[in-house]
Design an enzyme around this catalytic site. Structure first.
Site, PDB file in Angstrom:
ATOM      1  NE  ARG A  29      33.527  59.572  46.289  1.00  0.00           N
ATOM      2  CZ  ARG A  29      32.259  59.865  46.026  1.00  0.00           C
ATOM      3  NH1 ARG A  29      31.775  61.054  46.359  1.00  0.00           N
ATOM      4  NH2 ARG A  29      31.484  58.988  45.441  1.00  0.00           N
ATOM      5  CE  LYS A 177      38.463  38.501  41.317  1.00  0.00           C
ATOM      6  NZ  LYS A 177      39.694  39.348  41.253  1.00  0.00           N
ATOM      7  CG  ASP A 230      39.102  37.351  37.872  1.00  0.00           C
ATOM      8  OD1 ASP A 230      40.272  37.751  37.959  1.00  0.00           O
ATOM      9  OD2 ASP A 230      38.120  38.048  38.193  1.00  0.00           O
TER      10      ASP A 230
END
Length: 316
Positions: A29, A177, A230
């Site tokens: 951006r 998580k 994860d």
């Protein structure tokens, strides 16, 4: 492919795709960041030591999104909805973002309504992937053919990709998580030891599975790469942002100070209250998530530890 998001994960994933022979545009951006990437061949803010010669930097407005085969989104959860709404063309979206939409509380894939969408998740620390260290991930989508196509295009000897048909479970794991990692980091910050940390992680996994069951996810997902896999790396990796933020907050930093020191998005801070509100709507208990939210509201972490340890004993 166009990868939208010039952070560490977007940068690493761009290089991963380029190594597989794909033509990749890395879209950010900030025009100044893009200018620096073009002039130096490096990302000036993230993974600064890596060469970006194999990818083409561009601003989001200038990137060839309309003509892309796939648009990969590696943006913060709070920006995901606005970015999706502005995407031109009809190319499929592959989301790398791990969180929930803070405005609606919905899974991020549900915000993609005008094109196919898939989600990639797993134990994927960007720094390790950028340096070619091996890992695995899962791609989930209601469009199985899309998931299988992306699997074939991304899978490599260093980045093994599985297809998972449980989109709901994969997205909830990816969001929850990070909140558990904040709590695990708090254990580190207080010096409570690995026994306590393992207990937090294990009970956190139980929370994740309970949430998933209430939302219709498959139980096996929570024992897989996007769940347990994860969760472990997020809670234990020294540079994990959420774990580090929890550690800093436990040592007396405010959440804002922790984010400033880390210098990157800490998704768990955005996700925790969204996840808490979702659990209340579903009528399920998430005591660790609730505890994280009370800490973010100013409660002493030591008081929270006493409260959690003092809960009524029951069957596991």
């Amino acid at each position: 492919a166009v990868v939208v998001g010039g952070g560490s994960w977007g940068t690493a994933f761009s290089l991963l795709l380029a190594d597989r022979g794909h033509e990749v545009t890395l879209a950010a951006r900030d025009p100044e960041q893009v200018r620096a990437m073009r002039e130096t061949g490096r990302n000036p803010r993230y993974l600064t030591e890596l060469s970006l010669e194999s990818v083409t930097p561009a601003t989001i407005d200038d990137a060839p999104i309309a003509g892309a085969d796939v648009v990969v989104l590696a943006v913060p959860s709070r920006a995901f909805g606005s970015v999706v709404r502005e995407l031109p063309g009809d190319a499929p979206v592959l989301s790398l973002t791990k969180g929930l939409d803070p405005e609606t509380g919905e899974r991020l894939s549900t915000l993609v309504t005008d094109r196919p969408v898939a989600v990639l998740s797993g134990p994927n620390m960007a720094e390790e992937i950028a340096h070619g260290l091996p890992t695995a991930a899962a791609i989930a989508s209601e469009d199985v053919a899309l998931a299988e196509r992306l699997q074939a295009e991304i899978n490599s000897l260093a980045f093994r990709v599985y297809v998972n048909r449980d989109l709901v479970g994969v997205e909830l794991c990816a969001a929850a998580k990070n909140v558990i990692a904040l709590a695990a980091g708090g254990v580190d910050g207080l010096g409570l030891g690995d026994n306590a940390k393992a207990a937090v992680i294990t009970r956190g996994l139980s929370e994740m599975a309970r949430l998933g069951e209430a939302c219709g996810a498959q139980p096996d997902t929570f024992a897989g790469l996007t769940g347990l896999g994860d969760l472990i790396v997020t809670c234990w990796h020294p540079s994990g942002r959420n774990r580090k933020a929890g550690e800093l907050i436990a040592r007396g930093h405010t959440p804002e100070e922790a984010v400033a020191e880390i210098g990157q998005t800490v998704e768990g801070l955005t996700t925790a209250p969204v996840l808490r509100d979702l659990s209340r709507r579903l009528g399920i208990e998430l005591p660790i998530t609730d505890g994280v939210c009370t800490i973010l509201s100013g409660t002493s972490l030591s008081d929270l530890v006493v409260e959690l340890m003092g809960r009524r004993p029951r069957e596991e």
